[in-house]
Design an enzyme around this catalytic site. Structure first.
Site, mmCIF file in Angstrom:
data_model
loop_
_atom_site.group_PDB
_atom_site.id
_atom_site.type_symbol
_atom_site.label_atom_id
_atom_site.label_comp_id
_atom_site.label_asym_id
_atom_site.label_seq_id
_atom_site.Cartn_x
_atom_site.Cartn_y
_atom_site.Cartn_z
ATOM 1 N N CYS A 164 0.805 -1.224 0.000
ATOM 2 C CA CYS A 164 0.000 0.000 0.000
ATOM 3 C C CYS A 164 0.839 1.276 0.000
ATOM 4 O O CYS A 164 0.289 2.382 -0.016
ATOM 5 C CB CYS A 164 -0.949 -0.008 1.194
ATOM 6 S SG CYS A 164 -2.024 -1.447 1.210
ATOM 7 N N HIS A 304 -2.075 8.285 6.336
ATOM 8 C CA HIS A 304 -2.390 7.003 5.709
ATOM 9 C C HIS A 304 -3.798 6.580 6.122
ATOM 10 O O HIS A 304 -4.568 6.095 5.296
ATOM 11 C CB HIS A 304 -1.351 5.960 6.115
ATOM 12 C CG HIS A 304 -1.459 4.662 5.402
ATOM 13 N ND1 HIS A 304 -1.370 4.551 4.031
ATOM 14 C CD2 HIS A 304 -1.645 3.387 5.862
ATOM 15 C CE1 HIS A 304 -1.495 3.284 3.673
ATOM 16 N NE2 HIS A 304 -1.668 2.556 4.770
ATOM 17 N N GLU A 315 -0.385 5.440 13.864
ATOM 18 C CA GLU A 315 -0.164 6.721 13.207
ATOM 19 C C GLU A 315 -0.480 7.883 14.132
ATOM 20 O O GLU A 315 0.168 8.930 14.068
ATOM 21 C CB GLU A 315 -0.998 6.802 11.925
ATOM 22 C CG GLU A 315 -0.582 7.927 11.007
ATOM 23 C CD GLU A 315 -1.175 7.837 9.613
ATOM 24 O OE1 GLU A 315 -0.720 8.579 8.726
ATOM 25 O OE2 GLU A 315 -2.106 7.020 9.403
ATOM 26 N N LYS A 333 -8.958 8.158 2.746
ATOM 27 C CA LYS A 333 -9.573 6.837 2.654
ATOM 28 C C LYS A 333 -10.986 6.806 3.234
ATOM 29 O O LYS A 333 -11.749 5.884 2.949
ATOM 30 C CB LYS A 333 -8.685 5.796 3.328
ATOM 31 C CG LYS A 333 -7.370 5.557 2.591
ATOM 32 C CD LYS A 333 -6.519 4.512 3.291
ATOM 33 C CE LYS A 333 -5.193 4.305 2.570
ATOM 34 N NZ LYS A 333 -4.292 5.471 2.680
ATOM 35 N N HIS A 338 -9.738 2.276 0.554
ATOM 36 C CA HIS A 338 -8.300 2.036 0.446
ATOM 37 C C HIS A 338 -8.004 1.496 -0.946
ATOM 38 O O HIS A 338 -8.342 0.359 -1.277
ATOM 39 C CB HIS A 338 -7.878 1.028 1.512
ATOM 40 C CG HIS A 338 -6.402 0.953 1.722
ATOM 41 N ND1 HIS A 338 -5.476 1.448 0.807
ATOM 42 C CD2 HIS A 338 -5.657 0.436 2.748
ATOM 43 C CE1 HIS A 338 -4.263 1.237 1.253
ATOM 44 N NE2 HIS A 338 -4.338 0.627 2.437
ATOM 45 N N PHE A 397 1.827 -3.343 3.907
ATOM 46 C CA PHE A 397 2.158 -4.687 4.374
ATOM 47 C C PHE A 397 3.613 -4.991 4.012
ATOM 48 O O PHE A 397 4.104 -4.584 2.953
ATOM 49 C CB PHE A 397 1.256 -5.730 3.724
ATOM 50 C CG PHE A 397 -0.124 -5.823 4.331
ATOM 51 C CD1 PHE A 397 -0.520 -5.010 5.377
ATOM 52 C CD2 PHE A 397 -1.037 -6.746 3.845
ATOM 53 C CE1 PHE A 397 -1.780 -5.117 5.938
ATOM 54 C CE2 PHE A 397 -2.306 -6.862 4.395
ATOM 55 C CZ PHE A 397 -2.682 -6.047 5.441
#
Length: 425
Positions: A164, A304, A315, A333, A338, A397
Site C-alpha cells: 500500500c 495514511h 499513526e 480513505k 483504500h 504490508f
C-alpha cells in the site's frame, strides 16, 4: 550531472478514482467528505459485499485505439491517468527526448481477475484454453510497460511493489531519477484494481475489512473510536515530475514542489505495524531531513489513515509525538476507501491540491476520536488553511513506510494555464 537547483516540481496531475474519474470531480468529491462506498454486484454473496469502485468513465473508450484488448483494468486506469498528467504538464511525447523520460508506476498485485479467469479456463478446458496474453496482462509491471509504450518513454521504466506504499515509493524513486540527473521528466504514480471475490475474501478472512455491510457509506472511518477495518477501493493517479529549474525554463508553472522523501522498514511483522511506529517515524524523519524542514514547520499531514484499529493507533502515536504543534490532519480513505497500491499516489495528488487551493478536505465518518487520540483532524467540512509545507504518509504490508514532503510553489513563474493537448500515437 544535471543541476538540481530548486529541487523537484510537480507539473502535471492525472487521476482516475472512486470519488471522481478526473481531477475536478475527484477534488469536489474529496472536499464533500462523503464516502462513495457502495454494494458491488461482483461481490454479491460474500461476507463483505461492498467497496469503492471507479464509476463514471468508460475505460475502453478513454484508452481508445486497437491495443485496449490486451490491457487489464488497472493498466487502463494507469494509462488514462498518465495521459492526463502529461497533458496537464503541457508536455507531448512528440516533442520530448524520450531517452530522458522515465516511467515509475507502483502496483501491488497485478491483474488478479485475469489470473482467476484463466485458472477457470484451465480447469474447464485444459491448457489450450489458457490465454497466451495471461502473463503480459497480469504482470504488475504491465502498467509501467504500456505507459512507456504510449508515451514513447525510453528512460527507466520501473514498477515498485511495496504494497500500500507502492504509489508513494514510485514518486520517491522518480525524485531520485531526477536529482541524480538520470532523467529530465518522470511520469510516476500508482494503480490498482483488485475488487474481486478472491482478494476481498482474503482481506476479510484476515480481519482487515470493515463489516458494516448494512451501511457501506459509513464503513470507512479513519481515526474514529468505532472504526472496524478498511473498505477496499481501486483507482490510479499519476504525477509528472521535473527539476524545478527545467520546468520554469520551458515556461511551466509548478503545481507544487516535492522537496523530500523518506523510506524505512519496520522489520517487525508481515502485516501489523509496531505499536510505537518506529519505522514510520524514521521515514518521517528522513523526509524532513531531505526537505531541510524542522518538524514544527509542517502545517498539514495527509495521513495514511486506513480505518483499521492498529494502523490508526500507530499513526496517531507517530503524529502526536513528532508534531506536538498539532498540524491539521486529513485521511482521504474515509471518502475513497483504500485503493491499495494507488493510495500513495492519489493521496500525493490530494496533498498537491491542498497546497494549491489552501483547502484541507474533511475525513469522512469521523464523529469522535478515541480517548488519548490528540489529533487536529479536519471533519464535517473542508477547512480553509494556508498550507506551505505538508507531509503525505504511506504504509504498506511488509513493513514498508514512505513519507513524501510537499511544499507550495510560491516562486516566480508564468500563471497556470489550461492543460495542453496530448498527442499519443
Amino acid at each position: 550531472m544535471a543541476r538540481v537547483g530548486m529541487g523537484v516540481a510537480v507539473t502535471g496531475l492525472g487521476l482516475v478514482t472512486p470519488a471522481g474519474a478526473e481531477e475536478q470531480t475527484f477534488w469536489e468529491g474529496l472536499c464533500a467528505g462523503v464516502s462513495v462506498a457502495r454494494g458491488c454486484d461482483e461481490l454479491a454473496g460474500l461476507p463483505v459485499d461492498f467497496g469503492c469502485p471507479v464509476d463514471g468513465i468508460d475505460l475502453d473508450r478513454a484508452v481508445g485505439g486497437r491495443t485496449v484488448w490486451r490491457m487489464a483494468r488497472f493498466v487502463k486506469m494507469a494509462l488514462v491517468a498518465a495521459r492526463r498528467a502529461v497533458a496537464d504538464a503541457g508536455l507531448s511525447p512528440e516533442r520530448w527526448d524520450g531517452d530522458r523520460v522515465g516511467v515509475v508506476l507502483g502496483v501491488g498485485v497485478g491483474a488478479v481477475s485475469v489470473l482467476v479467469d484463466n485458472v477457470r479456463r484451465l480447469d474447464g478446458g485444459g491448457p489450450d484454453a489458457v490465454s497466451p496474453l495471461l502473463v503480459p496482462m497480469m504482470m504488475p509491471n504491465a502498467a509501467a510497460g504500456e505507459v512507456a509504450i504510449a508515451l514513447r518513454a525510453h528512460g527507466p521504466s520501473l514498477a515498485p511493489a511495496t504494497a500500500c506504499a507502492s504509489g508513494a515509493t514510485a514518486l520517491a524513486v522518480a525524485r531520485d531519477l531526477l536529482t541524480s540527473g538520470r532523467c529530465d521528466v518522470v511520469v510516476a504514480g500508482g494503480a490498482e484494481s483488485v475488487l474481486t471475490p478472491l482478494v476481498v475474501s482474503a482481506f476479510a478472512g484476515m480481519g482487515a475489512l470493515s463489516l458494516r455491510g448494512d451501511d457501506p457509506a459509513g464503513a470507512s472511518r479513519p481515526f474514529a473510536a468505532d472504526r472496524d477495518g478498511f473498505v477496499i477501493g481501486e483507482g490510479a493517479a499519476v504525477l509528472v515530475l521535473e527539476r524545478t529549474d527545467d520546468a520554469l525554463a520551458r515556461g511551466a508553472r509548478p503545481r507544487a514542489l516535492l522537496t523530500g522523501a523518506g523510506a524505512a522498514t519496520d522489520a517487525h511483522h508481515p502485516t501489523a505495524p509496531p505499536p510505537d511506529g518506529g519505522g514510520a517515524r524514521r521515514a518521517v524523519e528522513s523526509a524532513l531531513a531531505e526537505a531541510g524542514w524542522a518538524a514544527h514547520e509542517v502545517d498539514h499531514i495527509n495521513a495514511h489513515g486506513t480505518s483499521t484499529v492498529l494502523n490508526d493507533a500507530m499513526e496517531t502515536t507517530l503524529i502526536s509525538s513528532l508534531f506536538p504543534h498539532r498540524p491539521s490532519v486529513t485521511a482521504p480513505k474515509g471518502v475513497l476507501g483504500h485503493t491499495l497500491a494507488a493510495a500513495g499516489a492519489i493521496e500525493a495528488a490530494a496533498t498537491v491540491l491542498t497546497l494549491e487551493h489552501g483547502l484541507v478536505p474533511p475525513i469522512a465518518n469521523l464523529d469522535s476520536l478515541p480517548d488519548g487520540f490528540d489529533l487536529d483532524c479536519v471533519v464535517k467540512e473542508p477547512r480553509l488553511q494556508h498550507v506551505e509545507r505538508a507531509l503525505s504518509h504511506s504504509f504498506g504490508f511488509g513493513g514498508h513506510n514512505v513519507v513524501l514532503a510537499f511544499q507550495r510553489f510560491s516562486g516566480d513563474g508564468p500563471p497556470r494555464t489550461e492543460p495542453g493537448v496530448l498527442a499519443i500515437a
